[in-house]
Design an enzyme around this catalytic site. Structure first.
Site, short mmCIF file in Angstrom:
data_model
loop_
_atom_site.label_atom_id
_atom_site.label_comp_id
_atom_site.label_asym_id
_atom_site.label_seq_id
_atom_site.Cartn_x
_atom_site.Cartn_y
_atom_site.Cartn_z
N LYS A 99 86.90 34.84 61.16
CA LYS A 99 86.27 34.10 60.05
C LYS A 99 86.45 34.87 58.75
O LYS A 99 86.78 34.29 57.71
CB LYS A 99 84.77 33.89 60.32
N GLN A 154 75.96 34.61 63.39
CA GLN A 154 76.74 34.37 64.61
C GLN A 154 75.82 34.24 65.82
O GLN A 154 75.01 35.13 66.08
CB GLN A 154 77.74 35.53 64.79
N ASP A 164 76.55 26.24 58.60
CA ASP A 164 76.67 25.77 59.98
C ASP A 164 75.99 24.42 60.16
O ASP A 164 76.24 23.72 61.14
CB ASP A 164 75.98 26.78 60.94
#
Ligand code: NDP
Length: 299
Positions: free
Chosen positions: A53, A97, A120
């Site tokens: 990422k 994460q 997200d």
């Protein structure tokens, strides 16, 4: 029939190009989008995701901020980092994460990220906004899946869509997006009766289960578009002792003889997820700056 392969890798590269173009425009106005990724612990798979990422964020010209906390970091310590990022004007997107270690409450962490920076799309405010048709941050995997479906089919209006899996990160938001595009949607899960027959009625079949090659040709309506979200690691003795390979939730070999189009694993939905994370960060940045949102990067 042999299905067309939906090339998620190429599609994702195209999204990243669009993102990079918007980043260049934003930079010309003195704004550099920034994505912060927070990782707790040393899970090797999570470390790989975070590294990749970070690399892709830099490639499209955005700033990347990495915050690594030890596995025994307390929830309060993690929340303090998130609070600091919430208040940092150079950070437009924050991602923690998952999974976090067991002693930390995932929901508390997700909801601690301000909705506007929740790239997200898991924060309860974004979930509610998506469900009620308001502007929200859209979870990356369903967003990428929807983009590929629209590209393949144009209008989705009136089509029968079946989603297999009801998780908060894939199945449920996928349902919301398909509904928003006027599909008739059925969501199925481990308790669903006669799941094969339900799937066989789908013009669009989205598999997000986590069971290797569970869905085969018998589940698929001829000509259907199949989006395989699953990522499963299975032994691959043909590649050597102890070797593994990735497969989806769909048995690609048989399904591709019946479907009209299908995403492969790897190279389908996976690359779209990171591309959509970058797209969401640019969208969040434009919203924060009160600028017009880029076309084609969100829904
Ligand atoms: P979860 O484990 O959270 O959810 C799985 C869902 O599948 C559950 O709703 C479960 O039902 C359902 N299910 C399990 N077994 C069956 C069965 N035999 N028949 C029907 N439904 C079943 O998984 P996620 O949604 O997080 O992930 C799903 C897959 O997608 C995984 O392989 C994951 O690795 C992959 N993934 C891929 C991403 C990408 O970027 N491509 C991103 C995120 C996930 P129930 O609720 O009843 O238990």
């Amino acid at each position: 029939m042999t299905a067309d392969i939906i090339d998620g890798k190429a599609f994702a590269a195209n999204i990243r190009l669009k993102v990079a173009k918007h980043v260049t425009n934003l930079k010309a106005q003195g704004i550099t989008p920034g994505l912060a990724v927070v990782l707790v612990g040393e899970d090797p798979a999570s470390e790989v995701y975070v590294r990749s990422k970070g690399e892709m964020t830099l490639e499209v010209g955005m700033n990347t901020f990495e915050h690594k906390l030890p596995a025994d970091a307390t929830q309060a310590e993690l929340l303090a980092v998130i609070h600091q990022l919430n208040n940092d004007p150079t950070v437009h997107g924050i991602l923690c994460q998952l999974p976090v270690p067991d002693h930390i409450d995932e929901t508390t962490v997700i909801n601690a990220i301000v909705a506007e920076k929740d790239v997200d799309g898991f924060n309860i405010l974004n979930v509610g906004r998506l469900a009620t048709g308001q502007k929200s941050m859209v979870p990356c995997t369903p967003l990428g899946s929807l983009m590929m479906l629209r590209d393949r089919l144009g209008s989705l209006s009136g089509l029968n869509a079946v989603v297999v899996g009801r998780s908060n990160i894939v199945g449920k938001p996928m349902v919301q997006l398909l509904l928003k595009d006027s599909c008739t949607v059925t969501i199925t899960h481990s308790r669903t009766k006669d799941i094969e027959a339900i799937c066989r009625n789908a013009d669009i079949l989205v598999a997000a289960v986590g069971r290797p090659e569970m869905i085969n040709a018998d589940w698929i309506k001829p000509g259907a578009v199949v989006i395989d979200v699953g990522i499963n690691r299975i032994p691959a003795p043909e590649r050597g002792e102890g070797k593994m390979r990735l497969v989806g939730d769909v048995d690609f070999a048989s399904a591709s003889k019946v479907a009209g189009a299908i995403t492969p694993v790897p190279g389908g939905v996976g690359p779209m997820t990171i591309a959509c994370l970058l797209a969401n960060t640019v969208t969040a940045c434009c919203r924060a700056a009160g600028l017009l949102e880029p076309d084609g990067l969100t829904v």
